[in-house]
Design a protein around this motif. Structure first.
Motif, PDB file in Angstrom:
ATOM      1  N   UNK A 222     -42.010  41.165  51.027  1.00  0.00           N
ATOM      2  CA  UNK A 222     -41.370  41.262  52.345  1.00  0.00           C
ATOM      3  C   UNK A 222     -41.577  39.990  53.172  1.00  0.00           C
ATOM      4  N   UNK A 223     -42.016  38.907  52.487  1.00  0.00           N
ATOM      5  CA  UNK A 223     -42.200  37.580  53.097  1.00  0.00           C
ATOM      6  C   UNK A 223     -43.180  37.601  54.266  1.00  0.00           C
ATOM      7  N   UNK A 224     -44.214  38.445  54.127  1.00  0.00           N
ATOM      8  CA  UNK A 224     -45.281  38.481  55.123  1.00  0.00           C
ATOM      9  C   UNK A 224     -44.951  39.235  56.391  1.00  0.00           C
ATOM     10  N   UNK A 225     -43.753  39.803  56.447  1.00  0.00           N
ATOM     11  CA  UNK A 225     -43.343  40.487  57.679  1.00  0.00           C
ATOM     12  C   UNK A 225     -43.916  41.895  57.738  1.00  0.00           C
ATOM     13  N   UNK A 226     -44.003  42.430  58.943  1.00  0.00           N
ATOM     14  CA  UNK A 226     -44.363  43.835  59.099  1.00  0.00           C
ATOM     15  C   UNK A 226     -43.100  44.608  59.471  1.00  0.00           C
ATOM     16  N   UNK A 227     -43.139  45.915  59.268  1.00  0.00           N
ATOM     17  CA  UNK A 227     -41.989  46.748  59.612  1.00  0.00           C
ATOM     18  C   UNK A 227     -41.807  46.759  61.128  1.00  0.00           C
ATOM     19  N   UNK A 228     -40.567  46.666  61.559  1.00  0.00           N
ATOM     20  CA  UNK A 228     -40.303  46.767  62.992  1.00  0.00           C
ATOM     21  C   UNK A 228     -38.965  47.458  63.214  1.00  0.00           C
ATOM     22  N   UNK A 229     -38.772  47.948  64.413  1.00  0.00           N
ATOM     23  CA  UNK A 229     -37.478  48.491  64.830  1.00  0.00           C
ATOM     24  C   UNK A 229     -37.356  48.252  66.330  1.00  0.00           C
ATOM     25  N   UNK A 230     -36.284  48.706  66.921  1.00  0.00           N
ATOM     26  CA  UNK A 230     -36.059  48.432  68.348  1.00  0.00           C
ATOM     27  C   UNK A 230     -37.172  49.005  69.217  1.00  0.00           C
ATOM     28  N   UNK A 231     -37.653  50.206  68.856  1.00  0.00           N
ATOM     29  CA  UNK A 231     -38.709  50.831  69.650  1.00  0.00           C
ATOM     30  C   UNK A 231     -40.000  50.019  69.570  1.00  0.00           C
ATOM     31  N   UNK A 232     -40.349  49.572  68.358  1.00  0.00           N
ATOM     32  CA  UNK A 232     -41.555  48.759  68.198  1.00  0.00           C
ATOM     33  C   UNK A 232     -41.450  47.454  68.977  1.00  0.00           C
ATOM     34  N   UNK A 233     -40.285  46.830  68.923  1.00  0.00           N
ATOM     35  CA  UNK A 233     -40.093  45.565  69.638  1.00  0.00           C
ATOM     36  C   UNK A 233     -40.221  45.765  71.145  1.00  0.00           C
ATOM     37  N   UNK A 234     -39.671  46.876  71.643  1.00  0.00           N
ATOM     38  CA  UNK A 234     -39.753  47.166  73.078  1.00  0.00           C
ATOM     39  C   UNK A 234     -41.197  47.434  73.496  1.00  0.00           C
ATOM     40  N   UNK A 235     -41.926  48.194  72.664  1.00  0.00           N
ATOM     41  CA  UNK A 235     -43.330  48.503  72.964  1.00  0.00           C
ATOM     42  C   UNK A 235     -44.171  47.231  72.957  1.00  0.00           C
ATOM     43  N   UNK A 236     -43.949  46.367  71.963  1.00  0.00           N
ATOM     44  CA  UNK A 236     -44.718  45.124  71.875  1.00  0.00           C
ATOM     45  C   UNK A 236     -44.471  44.242  73.099  1.00  0.00           C
ATOM     46  N   UNK A 237     -43.237  44.209  73.578  1.00  0.00           N
ATOM     47  CA  UNK A 237     -42.925  43.415  74.771  1.00  0.00           C
ATOM     48  C   UNK A 237     -43.690  43.941  75.984  1.00  0.00           C
ATOM     49  N   UNK A 238     -43.733  45.277  76.127  1.00  0.00           N
ATOM     50  CA  UNK A 238     -44.470  45.891  77.240  1.00  0.00           C
ATOM     51  C   UNK A 238     -45.970  45.593  77.139  1.00  0.00           C
ATOM     52  N   UNK A 239     -46.499  45.660  75.912  1.00  0.00           N
ATOM     53  CA  UNK A 239     -47.927  45.380  75.707  1.00  0.00           C
ATOM     54  C   UNK A 239     -48.246  43.942  76.107  1.00  0.00           C
ATOM     55  N   UNK A 240     -47.405  43.007  75.688  1.00  0.00           N
ATOM     56  CA  UNK A 240     -47.648  41.598  76.008  1.00  0.00           C
ATOM     57  C   UNK A 240     -47.578  41.343  77.516  1.00  0.00           C
ATOM     58  N   UNK A 241     -46.649  42.015  78.196  1.00  0.00           N
ATOM     59  CA  UNK A 241     -46.561  41.875  79.656  1.00  0.00           C
ATOM     60  C   UNK A 241     -47.821  42.419  80.322  1.00  0.00           C
ATOM     61  N   UNK A 242     -48.304  43.552  79.808  1.00  0.00           N
ATOM     62  CA  UNK A 242     -49.516  44.164  80.363  1.00  0.00           C
ATOM     63  C   UNK A 242     -50.737  43.284  80.089  1.00  0.00           C
TER      64      UNK A 242
END
Length: 240
Positions: free
Chosen positions: A196-216
């Motif tokens: 998987x070329x070092x990638x982790x699984x993601x989807x729109x919900x995960x991306x949105x959650x990660x953005x919120x975590x980084x802002x926090x």
């Protein structure tokens, strides 16, 4: 890879929490002795396994937990927060027993909550390996089962078996040794991550959650200058 995030999925009673303890090499997840799910919310623990940090996310049973569907969905969202920015692997856990419509329902729900893409990051893992016949492998056990064959094909043929009770200290048979199976499982996940070329699984919900975590995280850094990055990350996840 220095760190690995793994989400454990499966219905209540298949031994997910025991499996997590087997992989981590110590009893960190609570084990239930009833048919009810001991894991009502997603919980994560990190330990060193084979020279890298492995985070296991133990999930509530995706089938037969006796909880309303909306409550279960909320728990899955909590799971996504725990494994943000995304898991490197899913372990789809079943018992060595007849593969029925209930087991198929687990697969359907994984597809529903995480999408077909998730199976590219998944490995099938069977517990209660001592129920195999002498010298029988898990592949031989399910040789004529089309549902299991289809699932394994979705997961790139990745499949392992453990026995959380009887294979703990087996020195006579590598295949029937949890230590051997965990090492093989880690190799399988390493190869899968590489594919998987070092990638982790993601989807729109995960991306949105990660953005919120980084802002926090940024807010916490500005208000508190003496916390470690790990402490900031944990506090941010709790706030999201």
């Amino acid at each position: 890879m220095d760190e690995m995030r793994i989400v454990i999925l499966g219905k209540t009673g298949v031994g997910k929490s025991s499996l997590a303890n087997t992989i981590l090499g110590e009893n960190v997840f609570r084990i239930g002795d009833t048919g009810n799910s001991e894991t009502s919310e997603c919980r994560s623990e990190t330990r060193r396994v084979d020279g890298r940090d492995v985070t296991l996310i133990d999930t509530p049973g995706l089938f037969d937990t006796g909880r309303p569907e909306e409550e279960l969905k909320a728990a899955i969202v909590k799971c996504i927060t725990e494994c943000s920015p995304g898991p490197h692997a899913f372990l789809i856990v079943f018992k060595v027993e007849r593969f029925t419509g209930q087991e198929q329902e687990v697969i359907n729900k994984i597809h529903q909550y995480f999408s077909e893409e998730a199976f590219k990051y998944a490995t099938v893992l069977f517990t209660h390996g001592d129920d195999l016949k002498e010298e029988q492998t898990i592949e031989e056990y399910f040789h004529n089962n089309q549902r299991v064959s289809d699932l394994m094909k979705k997961c790139g043929g990745r499949c392992h078996v453990v026995d959380n009770k009887y294979w703990k200290n087996n020195q006579l048979d590598d295949y029937r040794s949890n230590q051997f199976q965990v090492k093989q499982l880690m190799k399988t996940i390493d190869h899968m991550i590489e594919a998987n070329k070092g990638s982790c699984y993601t989807n729109e919900m995960l991306q949105a959650v990660e953005k919120l975590i980084q802002e926090e995280e940024e807010k916490i850094r500005q208000s508190s200058g003496n916390k470690t990055e790990e402490e900031i990350r944990e506090e941010a996840k709790k706030s999201v």
